[in-house]
Design a protein around this motif. Structure first.
Motif, PDB file in Angstrom:
ATOM      1  N   PRO A  67       0.798  -1.236   0.000  1.00 36.03           N
ATOM      2  CA  PRO A  67       0.000   0.000   0.000  1.00 36.03           C
ATOM      3  C   PRO A  67       0.826   1.280   0.000  1.00 36.03           C
ATOM      4  O   PRO A  67       0.484   2.239  -0.685  1.00 36.03           O
ATOM      5  N   THR A  68       1.925   1.305   0.755  1.00 36.70           N
ATOM      6  CA  THR A  68       2.716   2.535   0.824  1.00 36.70           C
ATOM      7  C   THR A  68       3.352   2.883  -0.514  1.00 36.70           C
ATOM      8  O   THR A  68       3.552   4.056  -0.826  1.00 36.70           O
ATOM      9  N   ASP A  69       3.669   1.872  -1.312  1.00 36.34           N
ATOM     10  CA  ASP A  69       4.331   2.121  -2.590  1.00 36.34           C
ATOM     11  C   ASP A  69       3.360   2.285  -3.748  1.00 36.34           C
ATOM     12  O   ASP A  69       3.573   3.104  -4.637  1.00 36.34           O
ATOM     13  N   CYS A  70       2.298   1.484  -3.756  1.00 37.51           N
ATOM     14  CA  CYS A  70       1.457   1.483  -4.952  1.00 37.51           C
ATOM     15  C   CYS A  70       0.065   2.033  -4.738  1.00 37.51           C
ATOM     16  O   CYS A  70      -0.679   2.212  -5.704  1.00 37.51           O
ATOM     17  N   PHE A  71      -0.312   2.345  -3.486  1.00 33.36           N
ATOM     18  CA  PHE A  71      -1.617   2.968  -3.306  1.00 33.36           C
ATOM     19  C   PHE A  71      -1.526   4.387  -2.776  1.00 33.36           C
ATOM     20  O   PHE A  71      -2.187   5.292  -3.266  1.00 33.36           O
ATOM     21  N   GLU A  72      -0.687   4.620  -1.767  1.00 33.84           N
ATOM     22  CA  GLU A  72      -0.591   5.973  -1.223  1.00 33.84           C
ATOM     23  C   GLU A  72      -0.031   6.951  -2.245  1.00 33.84           C
ATOM     24  O   GLU A  72      -0.251   8.149  -2.150  1.00 33.84           O
ATOM     25  N   THR A  73       0.690   6.457  -3.224  1.00 29.69           N
ATOM     26  CA  THR A  73       1.214   7.310  -4.292  1.00 29.69           C
ATOM     27  C   THR A  73       0.274   7.393  -5.489  1.00 29.69           C
ATOM     28  O   THR A  73       0.533   8.146  -6.425  1.00 29.69           O
ATOM     29  N   PHE A  74      -0.796   6.602  -5.467  1.00 24.18           N
ATOM     30  CA  PHE A  74      -1.696   6.504  -6.615  1.00 24.18           C
ATOM     31  C   PHE A  74      -2.680   7.676  -6.619  1.00 24.18           C
ATOM     32  O   PHE A  74      -3.470   7.829  -5.692  1.00 24.18           O
ATOM     33  N   PRO A  75      -2.627   8.527  -7.650  1.00 19.22           N
ATOM     34  CA  PRO A  75      -3.512   9.708  -7.684  1.00 19.22           C
ATOM     35  C   PRO A  75      -4.919   9.311  -8.137  1.00 19.22           C
ATOM     36  O   PRO A  75      -5.140   8.994  -9.300  1.00 19.22           O
TER      37      PRO A  75
END
Length: 213
Positions: A67-75
């Motif tokens: 989640p920290t790499d691929c969701f929290e950065t996902f606009p």
């Protein structure tokens, strides 16, 4: 909440499902505190999928959803009525198909991605995913991208998805949007100190990737 969205932390599909909140949920699942069809559509789309594969690690051939790499950065876009409808349609249609065929997500999507499987139920699932992708790209205002759905080669093998050129275009626009939102958060004093990611939509600027197929 009666239900939430869940993705298996390690899987080949990285597809979300609605699950009930009564049982204790395994630590091997990634839980999203949403139950609406719009977010189900977003997380099931060929917009979120390539981003997740690009910025998550892998375990053998499986995606390890981080989640920290691929969701929290996902606009993320604003959820639309069209997305809500598409996500609810997927959930309402897919669940009885899985029960009838006694298939889990991985086995079901092996059939979806197999161009030799063309029965009416699997064909309908593909149609629903086409509508999901169109609804999500429309929410971003990207109706100028030719998605060209079909059986395309990807880093995960042949998949029924959008074309390689469409995936590259989507990833480039997501990256640009990520940087734009990060700059806005910095200007507003929202970003955590010393470059730590924030859980806000699109939080945390990331390096430009080398786009694969």
């Amino acid at each position: 909440m009666n239900q939430v969205l869940a993705i298996a932390q390690i899987s080949r599909t990285a597809m979300p499902v609605r699950v009930h909140t009564g049982p204790v949920l395994s630590n091997k699942t990634v839980i999203f505190a949403w139950e609406d069809g719009g977010h189900l559509a977003l997380l099931s789309s060929a917009v979120h999928g390539p981003w997740a594969h690009l910025y998550s690690s892998t375990l053998r051939t499986d995606l390890q959803y981080t989640p920290t790499d691929c969701f929290e950065t996902f606009p993320t876009p604003q959820i639309t009525t069209r997305m809500e409808t598409a996500g609810d349609t997927l959930d309402a249609y897919r669940r009885p198909v899985m029960l009838e065929r006694q298939l889990g997500l991985t086995a079901l999507y092996k059939q979806v991605h197999n161009n030799e499987v063309g029965d009416s139920e699997i064909a309908r699932l593909r149609e629903i995913h086409v509508e999901i992708d169109r609804a999500v790209t429309d929410a971003y205002g990207w109706d100028d991208i030719s998605l060209d759905h079909g059986f395309h080669e990807t880093a995960q093998g042949v998949r029924f998805t959008i074309s390689a050129s469409a995936r590259r275009e989507v990833l480039e626009r997501l990256l640009e949007l990520n940087h734009q939102r990060h700059a806005e958060e910095e200007a507003g004093g929202v970003t955590a100190a010393k470059g730590r990611r924030t859980a806000r939509k699109g939080g945390g600027a990331i390096q430009a990737p080398l786009f694969g197929p």
